[in-house]
Design a protein around this motif. Structure first.
Motif, short mmCIF file in Angstrom:
data_model
loop_
_atom_site.label_atom_id
_atom_site.label_comp_id
_atom_site.label_asym_id
_atom_site.label_seq_id
_atom_site.Cartn_x
_atom_site.Cartn_y
_atom_site.Cartn_z
N VAL A 112 33.23 -37.80 5.93
CA VAL A 112 32.68 -38.23 4.65
C VAL A 112 31.17 -38.43 4.76
O VAL A 112 30.41 -38.13 3.83
N LYS A 113 30.70 -38.93 5.90
CA LYS A 113 29.26 -39.10 6.10
C LYS A 113 28.55 -37.75 6.06
O LYS A 113 27.44 -37.63 5.51
N GLN A 114 29.17 -36.73 6.63
CA GLN A 114 28.59 -35.39 6.60
C GLN A 114 28.57 -34.86 5.16
O GLN A 114 27.59 -34.26 4.72
N GLN A 116 28.46 -36.71 2.53
CA GLN A 116 27.47 -37.50 1.81
C GLN A 116 26.09 -36.85 1.87
O GLN A 116 25.42 -36.66 0.85
N GLY A 117 25.65 -36.51 3.09
CA GLY A 117 24.33 -35.93 3.24
C GLY A 117 24.18 -34.63 2.49
O GLY A 117 23.16 -34.38 1.83
N MET A 118 25.22 -33.79 2.54
CA MET A 118 25.16 -32.50 1.87
C MET A 118 25.16 -32.65 0.34
O MET A 118 24.37 -32.00 -0.36
N MET A 119 26.02 -33.54 -0.18
CA MET A 119 26.11 -33.72 -1.62
C MET A 119 24.82 -34.28 -2.20
O MET A 119 24.34 -33.82 -3.24
N ILE A 120 24.25 -35.27 -1.51
CA ILE A 120 23.00 -35.86 -1.99
C ILE A 120 21.89 -34.81 -1.98
O ILE A 120 21.10 -34.72 -2.92
N SER A 121 21.85 -34.01 -0.93
CA SER A 121 20.83 -32.96 -0.84
C SER A 121 20.96 -31.96 -1.97
O SER A 121 19.97 -31.56 -2.60
N MET A 155 25.55 -27.82 12.16
CA MET A 155 26.03 -27.55 10.81
C MET A 155 26.51 -26.11 10.68
O MET A 155 27.51 -25.83 10.01
N ALA A 156 25.81 -25.20 11.32
CA ALA A 156 26.16 -23.78 11.23
C ALA A 156 27.53 -23.48 11.82
O ALA A 156 28.15 -22.46 11.48
#
Length: 207
Positions: A112-114, A116-121, A155-156
């Protein structure tokens, strides 16, 4: 049989026309500036979403749906109604609920933390700075397509690319495709988008 073959040939050429519909934009900086300006002017977003999950694990694409809310700064409510799953993000606070119950196990929290970062970006427009992604810009008559390739090797490993389709008319996100590999991807389509409406902060902290 001959009729069926002709239909297949026609479908093949139709798909190729669709695939080749996008071309490189003539002025990347102008498109980037226009999308950035829209993000700066947008204080909140609400939308319905539909989801298609493509995977080798399934014979057919799996469908889902829900509703999401975004509010500056760093507030997201991702309500996956078809799976009874809810993600609440409010600043550094991230909560995952399944079937109305808070999930506390470390593995889920890490995922979920991962997310979070992607959604906010994606929702705030931070991805446009190309700190985490290299971006290719294309267009057709109706949309801009931005193809994001992760720069971070970690991430890749689980995300080969993200494709974003922005409406030329509204400059809002119509579709997002998150691709892990050739046969593994999730496609989100957004409808009923509304911007700059008042949303209570409690929407992002409680179910």
């Amino acid at each position: 049989m001959k009729h069926n073959i002709l239909l297949l040939v026609a479908a093949f050429f139709s798909l190729n026309v669709i695939a080749q519909d996008f071309k490189s934009v003539s002025d990347k900086n102008a498109v980037k500036a226009a999308i950035e300006k829209k993000h700066e002017e947008t204080t909140s977003i609400t939308a319905d979403f539909s989801e298609k999950v493509y995977s080798d694990m399934f014979k057919e694409a799996q469908s889902g749906n829900g509703k999401f809310y975004f509010k500056k700064s760093n507030k997201v409510r991702w309500d996956h109604t078809s799976d009874n799953q809810l993600i609440l993000i409010s600043g550094e606070s991230v909560k995952l609920y399944e079937n109305g119950k808070l999930v506390n196990n470390p593995a889920s929290q890490k995922v979920v933390k991962q997310i979070q970062g992607m959604m906010i970006s994606m929702l705030s427009g931070d991805f446009l700075n190309e700190k985490d992604f290299s971006i290719g810009y294309q267009e057709n008559t109706k949309s801009y397509k931005l193809t994001l390739t992760p720069k971070n090797p970690r991430m890749a490993k689980y995300m080969s690319k993200i494709e974003l389709l922005f409406s030329k008319k509204s400059l809002l996100l119509d579709e997002m495709t998150m691709t892990e590999s050739k046969n593994q991807k999730i496609v989100y389509t957004f409808t009923n988008l509304k911007t700059n409406q008042s949303i209570a902060d409690s929407k992002f902290t409680s179910i």
